[in-house]
Design a protein around this motif. Sequence first.
Motif, PDB file in Angstrom:
ATOM      1  N   ALA A  16     178.870   0.256 -15.346  1.00  0.00           N
ATOM      2  CA  ALA A  16     177.722   0.109 -16.236  1.00  0.00           C
ATOM      3  C   ALA A  16     178.128   0.632 -17.609  1.00  0.00           C
ATOM      4  O   ALA A  16     178.972   1.525 -17.718  1.00  0.00           O
ATOM      5  N   LYS A  18     175.956   1.920 -20.109  1.00  0.00           N
ATOM      6  CA  LYS A  18     175.224   3.128 -20.505  1.00  0.00           C
ATOM      7  C   LYS A  18     175.369   4.220 -19.446  1.00  0.00           C
ATOM      8  O   LYS A  18     175.303   3.954 -18.249  1.00  0.00           O
ATOM      9  N   TRP A  19     175.528   5.445 -19.906  1.00  0.00           N
ATOM     10  CA  TRP A  19     175.669   6.566 -18.973  1.00  0.00           C
ATOM     11  C   TRP A  19     174.398   6.796 -18.164  1.00  0.00           C
ATOM     12  O   TRP A  19     174.466   7.192 -17.005  1.00  0.00           O
ATOM     13  N   ARG A  20     173.274   6.550 -18.761  1.00  0.00           N
ATOM     14  CA  ARG A  20     172.017   6.731 -18.021  1.00  0.00           C
ATOM     15  C   ARG A  20     171.947   5.753 -16.846  1.00  0.00           C
ATOM     16  O   ARG A  20     171.534   6.113 -15.741  1.00  0.00           O
ATOM     17  N   THR A  21     172.360   4.524 -17.095  1.00  0.00           N
ATOM     18  CA  THR A  21     172.388   3.519 -16.032  1.00  0.00           C
ATOM     19  C   THR A  21     173.378   3.924 -14.951  1.00  0.00           C
ATOM     20  O   THR A  21     173.104   3.801 -13.752  1.00  0.00           O
ATOM     21  N   ARG A  22     174.534   4.434 -15.370  1.00  0.00           N
ATOM     22  CA  ARG A  22     175.525   4.909 -14.405  1.00  0.00           C
ATOM     23  C   ARG A  22     174.949   6.010 -13.531  1.00  0.00           C
ATOM     24  O   ARG A  22     175.145   6.021 -12.319  1.00  0.00           O
ATOM     25  N   GLU A  24     171.802   6.589 -12.820  1.00  0.00           N
ATOM     26  CA  GLU A  24     170.780   6.055 -11.927  1.00  0.00           C
ATOM     27  C   GLU A  24     171.409   5.295 -10.755  1.00  0.00           C
ATOM     28  O   GLU A  24     170.976   5.443  -9.603  1.00  0.00           O
ATOM     29  N   LEU A  25     172.429   4.502 -11.049  1.00  0.00           N
ATOM     30  CA  LEU A  25     173.107   3.770  -9.983  1.00  0.00           C
ATOM     31  C   LEU A  25     173.833   4.717  -9.033  1.00  0.00           C
ATOM     32  O   LEU A  25     173.815   4.527  -7.815  1.00  0.00           O
ATOM     33  N   HIS A  59     174.532  -5.956  -4.312  1.00  0.00           N
ATOM     34  CA  HIS A  59     174.722  -4.951  -5.360  1.00  0.00           C
ATOM     35  C   HIS A  59     175.212  -3.625  -4.758  1.00  0.00           C
ATOM     36  O   HIS A  59     176.121  -2.990  -5.298  1.00  0.00           O
TER      37      HIS A  59
END
Length: 133
Positions: A16, A18-22, A24-25, A59
Amino acid sequence: MPGPCPYALAATRVPAVKWRTRAELLASLMVARHAMDASPEGKHSLVTLASSAGLSQFHLLRLFKKTYNESPHGYLSRIRLQLAGERLERTNEPIWRIALEAGFESQAAFCRAFRKRTGTSPRAWRKSRRLGE
C-alpha cells in the motif's frame, strides 16, 4: 542492541502507498493470524479467516503471502508441525493422537507433512531427540 520491530518489518511488506492504509491492512492480517495462533488445531478456512479480517478471500491470500512470505495454509501447517514436534519431544503420546490433536486429518497426512518439512519421520524425530537427553 535489539533488532527492528517485527510489526514494522511486516508493515513495510504490505503493498500500500499510504502508511495508514498499511497499518489498517496489517491489523486485518493480524486478526486472521491471531485466529490461527489461538487454535491451530481448529478448522480455518480461507472464507472464515477472510471474514474475520474484513477482507475478501483473494485480498487476504494476496496480502498474507506478500506480508508474511507464506500462505495462510502454509503458516497454519508450519505452526501445527512445530507444536506437534514439541509434543513428540516431550511426551510419549502415540503419534496418531498428536497428529489428530494438532489438526491433521489423519496420521498419514501428518507423517507426510512432517517428513516434507523436517526430512525425517515423526518416529525418527522423536527417537533422535530422546537420544540427546
